[in-house]
Design an enzyme around this catalytic site. Structure first.
Site, PDB file in Angstrom:
ATOM      1  CG  PHE A  46      -1.549  -1.353   1.493  1.00 24.65           C
ATOM      2  CD1 PHE A  46      -2.138  -2.112   0.485  1.00 24.65           C
ATOM      3  CD2 PHE A  46      -1.496  -1.881   2.765  1.00 24.65           C
ATOM      4  CE1 PHE A  46      -2.657  -3.380   0.747  1.00 24.65           C
ATOM      5  CE2 PHE A  46      -2.007  -3.140   3.047  1.00 24.65           C
ATOM      6  CZ  PHE A  46      -2.592  -3.891   2.039  1.00 24.65           C
ATOM      7  CG  HIS A  47       4.404   1.573   0.659  1.00 20.31           C
ATOM      8  ND1 HIS A  47       5.533   0.849   1.022  1.00 20.31           N
ATOM      9  CD2 HIS A  47       3.675   1.728   1.781  1.00 20.31           C
ATOM     10  CE1 HIS A  47       5.476   0.570   2.311  1.00 20.31           C
ATOM     11  NE2 HIS A  47       4.352   1.094   2.800  1.00 20.31           N
ATOM     12  N   PRO A  48       1.475   3.262  -3.025  1.00 18.26           N
ATOM     13  CG  PRO A  48      -0.747   3.904  -3.386  1.00 18.26           C
ATOM     14  CD  PRO A  48       0.121   3.101  -2.449  1.00 18.26           C
TER      15      PRO A  48
END
Length: 536
Positions: free
Chosen positions: A473-475
């Protein structure tokens, strides 16, 4: 139409930091617009409560990617905060700043002022670090960073010992001079409560009287007079609202929503905008391009010693945790489950670590879809180890599907589309096997649950990776910073190329993904944006 000096779109990690710092300057009247609600839900403040917000439709955008060819055509879940505090209100709270070389690389790409010396100075200013002021940390800043080394589950020190037996040095401060080695993660909590960007920055700023936060506002487009951004249009339920900015508008809606909003406002590739009947205000083909994200892969074990599973499942364990938390603000409820970790080099010829490690003292292989795993752990003692390649080469995109802002955009990260990423994650998986074979872990592990002993070679491991790997969850990178409008969206001052009165300030501007968790870098961008807007 309400008029403000500065309008910030998005009360997430960067938006809160930006509004907080601007308020301290005492010059501007600042309006922050947030699509989600206020951060009143108690699960947002209990650190382990992120298990309850992981699939919470009122607090979370709950995006999903397009089917990913590199991951067995699976749609990959992408939670994003839809609440005051943004993703800092629902994340796992690990505080990692990235490696010095990440930011020196940004500067070499044509972004002066974004090298490590400048970025480190910003980090030190924003921190109120439990380790105290030093060359690497700040004290007295708005964001408290907690050292949990004396509070972790008893299995976590065994992970650190096993990592040393596998060849990694012990690192007592993963945000210190180097990130290399194994140790205990620092987290963003204060007094046993989650320290979101809203708690650290926005709520104190609101008390100054210079900041107003309007929640439940879905911004649909930015309005222009010529090439100057002058106003924001959006919806409060069925009511259309407009706000005018005398000075600047800052888009801080995150790596998914910021490019979506720019495209809805006529900023992007003209042919893509025309497909949705949107007139081009500024042709910038890089809007929505260069999407980067960290992929993660787990090995899960049944343990011979008690894990967090028993505490979370049994009534005596739950009651004990609740009492400890209520009376002392301590114990498992005050922590993240990502307690141990570190960084390693997967090849001897590398000059810095290329792989991040995680250790969690629980397992949740039997969790049902749609239920956050840590709230439904396995009915036996278990734990997991994970690897995440630091600097993936694969690139994807975010693109609107409709001119309606309520329609989620197309998200296509293209995980493992670059063959180098396959090589890297396989190297990480092999390290997990090496870690499991160390004396400390061999004595602890009763059996390997996932991927299991049948995965004995690289072909089997790769099949497991394609079927099981997931986003951390590091876009980022979808409005990236750079000097050339042909392949970037904002300049080093975070101004949108070719336009006036409009900036972007969030993880979407990262030219390349930092080597680790992205919440701290996102807040750093908010702080830097305030500097660039003359807050100091």
């Amino acid at each position: 139409m309400e008029e403000w000096d500065v309008i910030v779109i998005g009360a997430g990690s960067a938006g809160c930091a930006l509004a907080g710092r601007l308020a301290l300057s005492g010059r501007d009247r600042i309006l922050v617009l947030e699509a989600g609600p206020r951060d009143l839900n108690p699960w947002l403040h209990l650190p382990i409560g992120y298990g309850k917000t992981f699939y919470h439709p009122r607090l979370n955008w709950m995006y999903r990617t397009e089917p990913q060819p590199g991951l067995a055509e699976r749609e990959i879940y992408q939670p994003r905060g839809k609440v005051v505090g943004g993703s800092s209100a629902i994340n796992a709270m690990v505080y990692m700043r990235g490696q010095a070389e990440d930011f020196d690389g940004w500067e070499r790409m044509g972004n002066p002022g974004w090298g490590w010396p400048d970025v480190l100075a910003t980090y030190r200013r924003m921190e109120d670090h439990a380790l105290g002021a030093s060359a690497w940390h700040g004290a007295g800043g708005p964001l408290h960073v907690e050292d949990i080394s004396k509070a972790v589950h008893p299995l976590t020190p065994l992970f650190v010992q096993a990592a040393q037996e596998a060849g990694l040095p012990f690192n007592p401060d993963l945000n210190g001079e180097t990130s290399e080695g194994a140790g205990i993660y620092q987290i963003t909590t204060r007094g046993g409560l989650r320290e979101s960007a809203a708690r650290a920055y926005l709520h104190p700023a609101r008390r100054s009287g210079r900041v107003k936060v309007d929640t439940g506002i879905l911004v649909s487009r930015i309005l222009f007079e010529g090439k100057r951004a002058v106003a924001v249009e959006g919806w409060r339920g069925a009511e259309r609202v407009r706000y005018r900015a005398q000075s600047e508008i800052v888009v801080a809606a995150g790596a998914i929503n910021s490019p979506q909003l720019l495209q809805l406002s006529g900023i992007g590739a003209p042919d893509a905008l025309a497909r949705h009947g949107i007139a081009t205000v500024q042709a910038l083909p890089a809007v929505g391009r260069h999407l980067q994200d960290h992929l993660c892969y787990d090995h899960v074990y049944r343990s011979r010693r008690p894990s967090l599973n028993e505490d979370l499942l049994s009534w005596p364990g739950r009651i004990g945790m609740a009492l400890t938390y209520l009376l002392q603000r301590r114990g498992p409820l005050s922590l993240s489950v990502n307690q141990g970790g570190g960084y390693l080099k997967t090849r001897s010829d590398l000059d810095r670590p290329d792989m991040q490690l995680y250790f969690s003292p629980l397992s949740y292989e039997r969790a049902l879809p749609g239920v956050r795993a840590l709230m439904k752990p396995d009915p036996f003692p278990g734990f997991s180890t994970s690897v995440s390649p630091c600097r993936p080469h694969s690139r994807g995109h975010v693109a609107i599907r409709s001119p309606d802002p309520r329609v989620a955009p197309e998200i296509a990260p293209n995980y493992l589309s670059d063959p180098r990423d396959v090589v890297d994650i396989l190297a990480g998986a092999r390290f997990l096997r090496r870690l499991a074979a160390t004396p400390s872990f061999a004595a602890l592990i009763e059996s390997e649950i996932k991927p299991g002993p049948h995965c004995a070679d690289d072909a089997a491991l790769l099949q497991s990776i394609r079927q099981q790997a997931y986003s951390v969850f590091h876009p980022c990178g979808t409005c990236r910073m750079g000097p050339d409008p042909a392949d970037s969206v904002v300049d080093p001052q975070l101004r949108v190329h070719g336009l006036e009165g409009l900036r972007v300030a969030d993880a979407s501007i990262f030219p390349t993904i930092p080597s680790g968790n992205t919440n701290a870098p996102a807040m750093m961008v908010g702080e830097r944006a305030a500097d660039l807007m003359g807050a100091r």
